[in-house]
Design a protein around this motif. Structure first.
Motif, mmCIF file in Angstrom:
data_model
loop_
_atom_site.group_PDB
_atom_site.id
_atom_site.type_symbol
_atom_site.label_atom_id
_atom_site.label_comp_id
_atom_site.label_asym_id
_atom_site.label_seq_id
_atom_site.Cartn_x
_atom_site.Cartn_y
_atom_site.Cartn_z
ATOM 1 N N ALA A 98 -16.123 1.732 10.270
ATOM 2 C CA ALA A 98 -15.131 2.902 9.124
ATOM 3 C C ALA A 98 -14.156 3.793 9.908
ATOM 4 N N ALA A 99 -14.712 4.745 10.849
ATOM 5 C CA ALA A 99 -13.834 5.870 11.529
ATOM 6 C C ALA A 99 -12.765 4.006 12.634
ATOM 7 N N PHE A 100 -14.008 3.498 12.836
ATOM 8 C CA PHE A 100 -12.338 2.939 13.768
ATOM 9 C C PHE A 100 -11.211 2.061 12.868
ATOM 10 N N TYR A 101 -11.473 1.684 11.409
ATOM 11 C CA TYR A 101 -10.879 1.381 10.234
ATOM 12 C C TYR A 101 -9.665 2.557 10.180
ATOM 13 N N VAL A 102 -10.175 3.384 10.149
ATOM 14 C CA VAL A 102 -9.144 4.940 9.817
ATOM 15 C C VAL A 102 -8.129 5.078 10.909
ATOM 16 N N LEU A 103 -8.701 4.728 11.913
ATOM 17 C CA LEU A 103 -7.760 5.364 13.107
ATOM 18 C C LEU A 103 -7.039 4.600 13.268
ATOM 19 N N ALA A 104 -7.466 2.913 13.352
ATOM 20 C CA ALA A 104 -6.196 1.791 13.294
ATOM 21 C C ALA A 104 -5.272 1.914 12.860
ATOM 22 N N LEU A 105 -5.245 2.198 10.911
ATOM 23 C CA LEU A 105 -4.792 2.018 10.387
ATOM 24 C C LEU A 105 -3.496 3.730 10.530
ATOM 25 N N THR A 106 -4.223 4.716 11.091
ATOM 26 C CA THR A 106 -3.201 5.642 10.852
ATOM 27 C C THR A 106 -2.546 5.404 12.156
ATOM 28 N N ILE A 107 -2.897 4.447 13.638
ATOM 29 C CA ILE A 107 -2.310 4.233 14.307
ATOM 30 C C ILE A 107 -0.996 3.161 14.257
ATOM 31 N N LEU A 108 -1.517 1.883 13.485
ATOM 32 C CA LEU A 108 -0.709 0.634 13.177
ATOM 33 C C LEU A 108 -0.781 0.667 11.799
ATOM 34 N N PRO A 109 0.005 1.462 11.088
ATOM 35 C CA PRO A 109 0.168 2.124 9.574
ATOM 36 C C PRO A 109 0.598 0.002 8.618
ATOM 37 N N PRO A 110 0.299 0.116 7.853
ATOM 38 C CA PRO A 110 -0.300 -1.428 7.015
ATOM 39 C C PRO A 110 1.687 -1.266 6.000
ATOM 40 N N SER A 111 2.251 -2.365 6.698
ATOM 41 C CA SER A 111 3.542 -2.586 5.207
ATOM 42 C C SER A 111 3.203 -2.454 4.538
ATOM 43 N N HIS A 112 2.000 -3.936 3.652
ATOM 44 C CA HIS A 112 1.720 -4.064 2.573
ATOM 45 C C HIS A 112 0.064 -4.079 2.242
ATOM 46 N N GLY A 113 0.001 -3.950 1.053
ATOM 47 C CA GLY A 113 -1.511 -4.121 0.456
ATOM 48 C C GLY A 113 -2.474 -5.799 1.548
ATOM 49 N N SER A 114 -1.501 -6.632 1.363
ATOM 50 C CA SER A 114 -1.975 -7.764 1.933
ATOM 51 C C SER A 114 -2.516 -7.412 3.888
ATOM 52 N N GLN A 115 -1.671 -6.746 4.398
ATOM 53 C CA GLN A 115 -1.895 -6.318 5.644
ATOM 54 C C GLN A 115 -3.473 -5.293 5.759
ATOM 55 N N VAL A 116 -3.588 -4.922 5.070
ATOM 56 C CA VAL A 116 -4.935 -3.905 4.679
ATOM 57 C C VAL A 116 -5.955 -4.891 4.391
ATOM 58 N N ALA A 117 -6.215 -5.446 3.151
ATOM 59 C CA ALA A 117 -7.058 -6.290 3.012
ATOM 60 C C ALA A 117 -7.293 -7.449 4.365
ATOM 61 N N ALA A 118 -6.307 -8.068 4.773
ATOM 62 C CA ALA A 118 -6.677 -8.954 6.112
ATOM 63 C C ALA A 118 -7.834 -7.945 6.739
ATOM 64 N N PHE A 119 -7.020 -7.216 7.405
ATOM 65 C CA PHE A 119 -7.505 -6.131 8.427
ATOM 66 C C PHE A 119 -9.027 -6.411 8.479
ATOM 67 N N ILE A 120 -9.360 -5.848 7.237
ATOM 68 C CA ILE A 120 -10.726 -5.650 6.503
ATOM 69 C C ILE A 120 -11.672 -6.467 6.352
ATOM 70 N N ALA A 121 -11.387 -7.894 5.396
ATOM 71 C CA ALA A 121 -11.775 -8.457 5.943
ATOM 72 C C ALA A 121 -12.125 -9.353 7.786
ATOM 73 N N LEU A 122 -10.913 -9.543 8.843
ATOM 74 C CA LEU A 122 -11.165 -9.307 10.118
ATOM 75 C C LEU A 122 -12.296 -8.442 10.043
ATOM 76 N N ILE A 123 -12.403 -7.055 9.898
ATOM 77 C CA ILE A 123 -13.577 -6.279 10.561
ATOM 78 C C ILE A 123 -14.925 -6.802 10.397
ATOM 79 N N VAL A 124 -14.923 -7.110 8.927
ATOM 80 C CA VAL A 124 -16.233 -7.357 8.397
ATOM 81 C C VAL A 124 -16.573 -9.121 9.135
ATOM 82 N N ALA A 125 -15.546 -9.712 9.859
ATOM 83 C CA ALA A 125 -15.807 -10.924 9.994
ATOM 84 C C ALA A 125 -16.277 -10.543 10.974
ATOM 85 N N LEU A 126 -16.066 -9.816 12.705
ATOM 86 C CA LEU A 126 -16.055 -9.506 13.510
ATOM 87 C C LEU A 126 -17.285 -8.744 13.581
ATOM 88 N N PHE A 127 -17.582 -7.641 12.610
ATOM 89 C CA PHE A 127 -18.777 -7.330 12.046
ATOM 90 C C PHE A 127 -20.538 -8.750 12.377
#
Length: 183
Positions: A98-127
């Motif tokens: 969760a901390a990684f997710y928040v920090l990554a989005l702070t440094i690399l803010p998404p331009s739309h909701g699909s980016q956020v959703a894809a990023f979260i899904a990829l973090i889940v996949a990585l896990f």
């Protein structure tokens, strides 16, 4: 008839292999309901996101809380031998992600909701891939499949990405959980 030292060594190796396989199957059985729970949450969350994107952030907060509480419940009420040592490690892992997710989005803010959703899904996949390295190959395969499906949907079906993730992403988690149960 006495066993030779080679036969005794082989018997011990066989016993160790059976013990490791038994532990892996046990962990698959414990993980399967949690995977299926998150599959249902993804179906509800991504389906609602496709239909009402403006309410998605609040809905996902509620669904994430339900998912975490559900996993805690499943972990505490299933047959297990989890110690406090194991519990704090899982909680620390979730908080670290969760901390990684928040920090990554702070440094690399998404331009739309699909980016956020894809990023979260990829973090889940990585896990799941990382869990697969520790628990068993099936979890790694589920993670790789989830990542591939996410990337495909993001680039090839952008207008229907949330619907894609509801059906295919949530479905993959549910099928993955069923696959773990059959191990």
């Amino acid at each position: 008839m006495a066993l030779s030292s080679e036969q005794a060594s082989q018997a011990l190796r066989d016993l160790e292999a059976v013990s490791q396989r038994s532990g892996q199957l046990y962990r698959y059985q414990r993980t399967a309901p949690m995977l299926m729970l998150w599959g249902v949450i993804w179906i509800i969350g991504f389906g609602a996101t496709q239909l009402a994107p403006a309410s998605a952030p609040w809905l996902w907060i509620v669904l994430d809380v339900v998912g975490v509480l559900g996993c805690i419940y499943l972990g505490k009420h299933g047959k297990h031998d989890a110690s406090a040592n194991t519990s704090w490690r899982w909680l620390a892992s979730i908080l670290t992600i969760a901390a990684f997710y928040v920090l990554a989005l702070t440094i690399l803010p998404p331009s739309h909701g699909s980016q956020v959703a894809a990023f979260i899904a990829l973090i889940v996949a990585l896990f799941y891939v990382l869990a697969g390295l520790w628990i068993g190959t099936r979890l790694a395969i589920i993670g790789i499949a989830l990542a591939a499906l996410t990337v495909f949907g993001y680039f090839m079906l952008a207008a229907y990405f949330a619907l894609w993730m509801a059906v295919v992403g949530g479905g993959a988690l549910i099928l993955g959980g069923l696959w773990l149960r059959t191990a």
